[in-house]
Design a protein around this motif. Structure first.
Motif, short mmCIF file in Angstrom:
data_model
loop_
_atom_site.label_atom_id
_atom_site.label_comp_id
_atom_site.label_asym_id
_atom_site.label_seq_id
_atom_site.Cartn_x
_atom_site.Cartn_y
_atom_site.Cartn_z
N GLY A 1 -9.46 51.19 40.95
CA GLY A 1 -8.34 51.05 40.03
C GLY A 1 -7.09 50.57 40.71
N ALA B 1 -6.40 45.69 37.48
CA ALA B 1 -6.55 46.93 36.72
C ALA B 1 -6.08 46.74 35.28
CB ALA B 1 -5.78 48.06 37.39
N SER C 1 -6.23 54.39 42.16
CA SER C 1 -7.56 54.34 41.57
C SER C 1 -7.87 55.63 40.81
CB SER C 1 -8.61 54.11 42.66
OG SER C 1 -9.87 53.84 42.11
N PHE D 1 -5.86 55.70 37.62
CA PHE D 1 -6.36 54.72 36.66
C PHE D 1 -7.61 55.25 35.95
CE2 PHE D 1 -8.79 50.99 35.33
CZ PHE D 1 -7.83 50.30 34.60
#
Length: 433
Positions: free
Chosen positions: A260, A274, A312, A315
């Motif tokens: 992400g 993303a 990440s 996300f």
């Protein structure tokens, strides 16, 4: 083993859905040569090891399997096929009878090699090609896989598959429809449309995955259709339109994320940001009925800092996946990523992986909770010790008490409990579909 003529075979398959499909092709090809399947490799005259090479660990397991087959049945003819069939990937002390690496014409090359062996007979083998040789059953499975595409040229920096499976190629829509018709007639209630990169379908045929699905949903008495992994850029308006208008196509998307963090995605050469991934998710949510999103995430990719990992992690929470497959990065020889600097410490990568898996369990529990008290349509895949197991339309693992073997049957029943691992249903109000 019969030293004069081969009469029995055993296929050992490792790896993904595509390999599982290929193994079915191999089995049904060997039966055209008059061989009968055995329950164990120890009893087989001919053994095929269909290998996986997606990671170094997969190639190692393939190599170990070859050695085990040779050790346990030294008189058998051992054939090595698949992604790790190259002797460089699966070198063993005693070389197999022959090797057939993956590629556009691997099944034709297998036929050429089999013709040199002492087979009981040969029927319906002439003219076979890899993409036109359709299967009529998917032995040992409740769901049948239908491979419509092979090969990949996306070029992710961590992946060796384009080197092993080669350029993308398609199965003709007419062949796919013929195969889906045969599998439906054989009693399969769910068909999983799969490929190495199934979203690339159509480039060779001059069509599209949407057109393929439009033809498949028209197959008489077709049950469920489920798609395997898609790249977010492949989620076109045309595809979503077919999906939304076809109840047979399940509301479940496997969109591989891998990271992400935009910086890591760029290093991975994934071809999207993303935000672009999130846009694909939002378009799918707008078009489909509360779809489930499952994904793959790599943790510890070269250059992944604490900040990038946190991006990440955050996300993934924002998307709200129903299931996450978290992989700790390990270098794959002959890939760009293996030559990158800033390799992440293994212990740190493992720690990050555990954090992301914990998040995945929380997100799964959150997604499953909304189905409590609602009816779930479950395709039963297993039945043992008074418990039946299967998957709902949204690909949620389901289980319930059962006094009879319901494998292969579609049932509807209310959801009594939910958890991160799936749903538990009430068998007292079961109805067959």
């Amino acid at each position: 083993m019969n030293e004069n003529k081969l009469t029995t075979y055993f296929v050992n398959v490792l790896g993904c859905k595509v390999n599982q499909y290929d193994a079915q092709q191999i089995e049904q090809l060997l039966e055209r040569y008059g061989l009968e399947k055995t329950d164990t490799s120890d009893d087989a005259d001919l053994i095929v090891v269909h290998t996986c090479g997606v990671t170094a660990d997969a190639a190692r397991k393939s190599r170990q399997t070859i050695r085990k087959m040779q050790r346990n049945n030294p008189l058998a003819h051992v054939i090595v096929t698949g992604c790790a069939a190259n002797d460089e990937l699966t070198q063993v002390d005693q070389d197999p009878v022959f090797r057939v690496p993956a590629g556009a014409d691997w099944l034709q090359r297998l036929v050429e090699q089999l013709d040199a062996l002492a087979m009981p007979h040969r029927h319906g083998v002439d003219g076979i090609t890899t993409d036109t040789f359709t299967i009529s059953r998917f032995e040992g499975h409740t769901r049948a896989f239908l491979k419509v595409q092979d090969g990949c040229d996306i070029g992710c920096s961590f992946c060796i598959i384009p080197q092993l499976r080669k350029a993308p190629r398609d199965k003709a829509i007419a062949d796919a429809v013929r195969e889906a018709t045969a599998l439906t007639a054989a009693g399969y209630r769910e068909i999983v449309v799969t490929g190495v990169s199934v979203g690339l379908y159509g480039r060779e045929q001059g069509s599209s995955l949407a057109e393929m699905l439009r033809s498949l949903v028209a197959v008489p008495d077709i049950g469920r259709i489920r798609l395997s992994s898609l790249h977010p850029g492949e989620l076109t308006a045309e595809l979503l339109d077919v999906w939304a208008s076809s109840p047979a196509i399940m509301p479940h998307l496997h969109l591989s994320l891998q990271s992400g963090s935009d910086a890591v995605l760029a290093a991975m050469r994934r071809g999207y940001t993303a935000d672009e991934y999130l846009d694909a998710v939002e378009r799918a949510r707008a078009a489909l009925d509360n779809p489930a999103f499952t994904t793959d995430v790599i943790v510890g990719f070269p250059g992944e800092t604490d900040t990038y990992f946190q991006e990440s992690h955050d996300f993934c929470r924002k998307v709200g996946f129903s299931q996450m497959h978290v992989f700790t990065y390990s270098p794959r020889p002959k890939t760009i990523a293996a030559r990158m600097g800033n390799q992440v410490n293994g212990a740190l990568a493992m720690e990050r992986s555990e954090q992301l898996r914990a998040l995945g369990e929380q997100l799964a529990a959150d997604y499953h909770r909304q189905f409590a008290g609602k009816n779930a349509e479950v395709l039963v895949e297993g039945s043992k010790d008074g418990r039946a197991t299967g998957y709902s339309r949204h690909y949620i693992p389901a289980e319930f008490g059962a006094t009879e073997d319901l494998r292969g049957q579609m049932v509807s029943l209310p959801v009594r409990e939910t958890s991160a691992s799936g749903i538990v249903c009430d068998p007292g109000m079961l109805s067959r579909l």
